[in-house]
Scaffold this active site. Structure first.
Site, PDB file in Angstrom:
ATOM      1  N   LEU A   1     -44.315  50.890 -49.449  1.00 45.22           N
ATOM      2  CA  LEU A   1     -43.615  51.130 -50.799  1.00 45.22           C
ATOM      3  C   LEU A   1     -43.354  52.798 -50.613  1.00 45.22           C
ATOM      4  O   LEU A   1     -44.319  53.339 -50.969  1.00 45.22           O
ATOM      5  CB  LEU A   1     -44.359  50.736 -52.076  1.00 45.22           C
ATOM      6  CG  LEU A   1     -45.007  49.520 -51.899  1.00 45.22           C
ATOM      7  CD1 LEU A   1     -45.501  49.119 -53.177  1.00 45.22           C
ATOM      8  CD2 LEU A   1     -44.011  48.484 -51.851  1.00 45.22           C
TER       9      LEU A   1
ATOM     10  N   VAL B   1     -56.679  62.853 -51.543  1.00 49.40           N
ATOM     11  CA  VAL B   1     -57.189  64.098 -51.535  1.00 49.40           C
ATOM     12  C   VAL B   1     -57.383  64.774 -50.112  1.00 49.40           C
ATOM     13  O   VAL B   1     -57.577  64.202 -49.481  1.00 49.40           O
ATOM     14  CB  VAL B   1     -58.448  63.891 -52.082  1.00 49.40           C
ATOM     15  CG1 VAL B   1     -59.210  65.479 -52.384  1.00 49.40           C
ATOM     16  CG2 VAL B   1     -58.611  63.219 -53.457  1.00 49.40           C
TER      17      VAL B   1
ATOM     18  N   LYS C   1     -57.034  66.001 -58.015  1.00 45.91           N
ATOM     19  CA  LYS C   1     -57.925  65.756 -56.845  1.00 45.91           C
ATOM     20  C   LYS C   1     -59.336  65.952 -57.392  1.00 45.91           C
ATOM     21  O   LYS C   1     -60.327  65.404 -57.107  1.00 45.91           O
ATOM     22  CB  LYS C   1     -57.549  66.743 -55.655  1.00 45.91           C
ATOM     23  CG  LYS C   1     -56.052  66.542 -55.089  1.00 45.91           C
ATOM     24  CD  LYS C   1     -55.441  67.539 -54.196  1.00 45.91           C
ATOM     25  CE  LYS C   1     -54.265  67.009 -53.500  1.00 45.91           C
ATOM     26  NZ  LYS C   1     -53.753  68.192 -53.055  1.00 45.91           N
TER      27      LYS C   1
END
Lengths: 429, 429
Positions: B11, B133, B206
């Site tokens: 996607l 991250v 993050k």
């Protein structure tokens, strides 16, 4: 959460083992929550049962490691004995009795990794060994799992804390090798017999393990070229400084340019001060990994010691226990690429060579001719003369180790070359 | 090896997605060997189907992402669209149809991680997101697995490459913020609208993800204190230099001293030049992790970009595919510790405060009294005067953020204080 505990047998209760036992006891609730079931220390095999071991129930202590492993109710065996035997026999017996194994044994893994992996797979159990390389630094798991979708081309690292402590000391204080070693010994960074560290055996075992995983091939300790760092001198550090470099004992695993073979080696090398590995101080370890898509990664931390190594053992213990509960196993050996290991002569790198030569006209021309005849291209030459003696420092462009060896042999045969003072590879540029 | 392929729906096919597709195609054999079955790109959902996408079979392209996810034969969905919707709906739909998900979506994970993990668990599938991250740097897996047997106390990192590039530029060239931002934009390191980066939203997302995993608790984006770096000035860098420091935008996740709560924050801070994070240059990322047993670890590498992020996505893809074949799942959410997130006022650190004050006797005594009244102990004071104006630079000992805020408010009310030029936290000591 499952209430029936997973049972762990601990083989060895020295610096690492006692710390593993301590954390298993003091952090039992955390471990249970993370695993999904209680994790119970079911037995501890030791050589000296009379030694007082704080925090460990004396009833768990045994000198019969084999009987402990064969008990039949052990889910995981943690092996922190080290060495080849009896560790190998005990691990194999553990597999036969359905136990997964967490090991910190670099010597054994670098020698018999393939056979042990095969035995684990045959019995449907796990063999994990993050603690075998660079203590607490996650390296095996990142290489084996995080980079599983990437192509690793190079692993370049400081994987021995003792030698890094000594070299760092030589670099920062100007001390000679022996003086720095003595200090390392006094501070407990070097063992009474430092051979395994200073001759590069320890680093070579780690290089073999890292190369095998990084290149999905089989690399054994015997495949690793090895040079220790006992002959590195204060003069070498002075030369390195002039080049804007320092000296580190490096483990280097590389995929050849054509991708069809790999090399693995351990030796002292000059690296530029600007390279992140140059600033790795004291007994710390750090490993650079270069991969096609990821680029350059570095992993840094304490490479040895009871607690850091125990951290790695316990991380593996949690993973192996989770797998046990899920009745599955983690990734096993991945050696499908079957890349051959090329000899040291095929390694291509740069060299820093110091020659003692006669201080008279024509010497440089003679020396340069020898390099040219062996196909080794010179980058820079520095000449220094006094009292009829002179030194010549040659830094080459990239050349094969075989060409360089041929060059050095021919140089030694020149009348005007009194001696080859040092040869050092230059890496990390 | 199984011959029936695992089917992957991709996607998004932008910078990261196209690189994922490229590597899946060019390294199909390696991926198959590592997974134990062929891995097939079964469909690619995009917004602009007319765009030429080299190396991707046009028959795979669709604009109907929902239909692709619902097809019924998809084993793994790779979500690299970003943002909250439609990503969240598509991921949930994927779970409902039995697909595991690999995502790089930090915004979504930091906002709805708990619900998504619960949905994955309910359907017996995996949710992996290493790429969310710090790009290619293995962080999630080391924290979640390698350190699963340890107790993490602190995560301190540079997790945004754009802001690190800007701050590094300001540090090395003396440029102001706007000038450095313009250069970052010109070189493609900053987006046309740099808000998410420079205001710290990206780093805060993050930080939330890292804190949750590190402390086995739930930490959401809203729990993260956030200050951007748009107000950092050349003068701040000059002050930092005088202290032997530089300035970095840091994500800091800490366990409180009593172990009963955690904090997570993102703000610019001074760190000593001797700290390894100080030498992280350009757009690189690096994260320091401090754990009880492991000690100090650092992970370093490219924190963004198509290839590095794709490397992390593919590492997860291999893991998730292996789990699919083994009919198991990897570790899910671990939030058993349920530690509450304390507000910023509870954070304890040191502060560097620059004040513009009247150049007359007694000012320092007044200022010092205010600090003392608020329980903030002063480490050093530096006074500089000219033309009736003076500046006063105060560096404090460790104090709570609440005490410091109170101090600053009271300072502003002093007649002799003309203004508070800057307040910056000092970390990493």
């Amino acid at each position: 959460m499952r209430t029936r505990p997973l049972k762990v047998a601990l083989l060895g209760c020295g610096v690492v083992g006692s710390e593993v036992a301590r954390i298993m006891t003091t952090h039992a609730e955390d471990l249970a929550a993370r695993v999904g079931a209680p994790v119970e220390l079911a037995g501890v095999a030791v050589r000296r049962p009379s030694k007082v071991r704080e925090g460990i129930d004396p009833a768990l202590i045994t000198t019969d490691a084999t009987a402990l492993v064969k008990r039949g109710d052990i889910d995981v065996v943690v092996e922190v004995i080290g060495g080849i035997e009896p560790a190998r026999g005990l691990i194999t017996t553990a597999f036969e009795h359905g136990a997964s194994v967490v090991s910190a044994n670099k010597a054994l893994l670098s020698q018999d990794g393939a056979a042990l992996h095969a035995a684990a797979e045959q019995h449907g159990v796990d063999l994990y060994y993050e603690a075998a390389v660079a203590g607490a630094i996650p390296l095996i798991r990142p290489l084996r799992e995080s980079l599983a979708g990437d192509k690793v081309n190079r692993v370049l690292g400081i994987v021995n804390g003792t030698t890094n402590f000594i070299l760092d000391k030589m670099d920062t204080t100007g001390a000679g090798y022996q003086e720095a070693l003595d200090e390392a010994t006094a501070l407990g960074y070097a063992e009474a017999d430092p051979t395994a560290d200073v001759e590069g055996f320890d680093a070579a075992a780690k290089a073999a393990i890292l190369a095998g995983i990084a290149f999905h091939s089989r690399v054994r300790l015997d495949d690793v070229y090895r040079e220790g760092m006992t002959e590195v001198t204060a003069a070498d550090f002075a030369s390195a400084k002039q080049m804007g470099c320092t000296i580190k004992l490096l483990a280097i695993c590389e995929r050849a340019a054509d991708g069809e073979s790999v090399t693995a080696r351990v030796h002292p090398a000059m690296i530029p001060l600007s390279h992140p590995l140059a600033s790795v101080r004291g007994a710390y370890n750090a490993v650079f990994v270069e991969a096609d898509a990821a680029g350059q990664l570095m992993f840094y931390g304490p490479g040895a010691g009871g607690s850091p190594t125990a951290s790695a053992v316990l991380g593996d213990l949690v993973a192996v226990c989770r797998n046990k509960l899920a009745e599955s196993t983690g990734p096993g050996e991945s050696a499908y690429a079957q890349l051959p290991v090329s000899p040291m002569g095929d390694v291509v790198t740069r060299y820093h060579i110091s020659l003692d030569v006669a201080d008279k006209p024509g010497v440089l021309a003679q020396v340069a001719t020898v390099f040219a005849e062996h196909g080794v291209s010179i980058d820079t030459v520095r000449q220094q003369g006094k009292d009829g003696e002179a030194s010549l420092v040659v830094v080459t462009h990239r050349a094969s180790d075989a060409s360089l060896s041929g060059t050095v042999e021919a140089l030694r045969n020149l009348d005007t070359v009194r001696g080859v003072a040092s040869i050092m590879r230059v890496e990390g540029e």
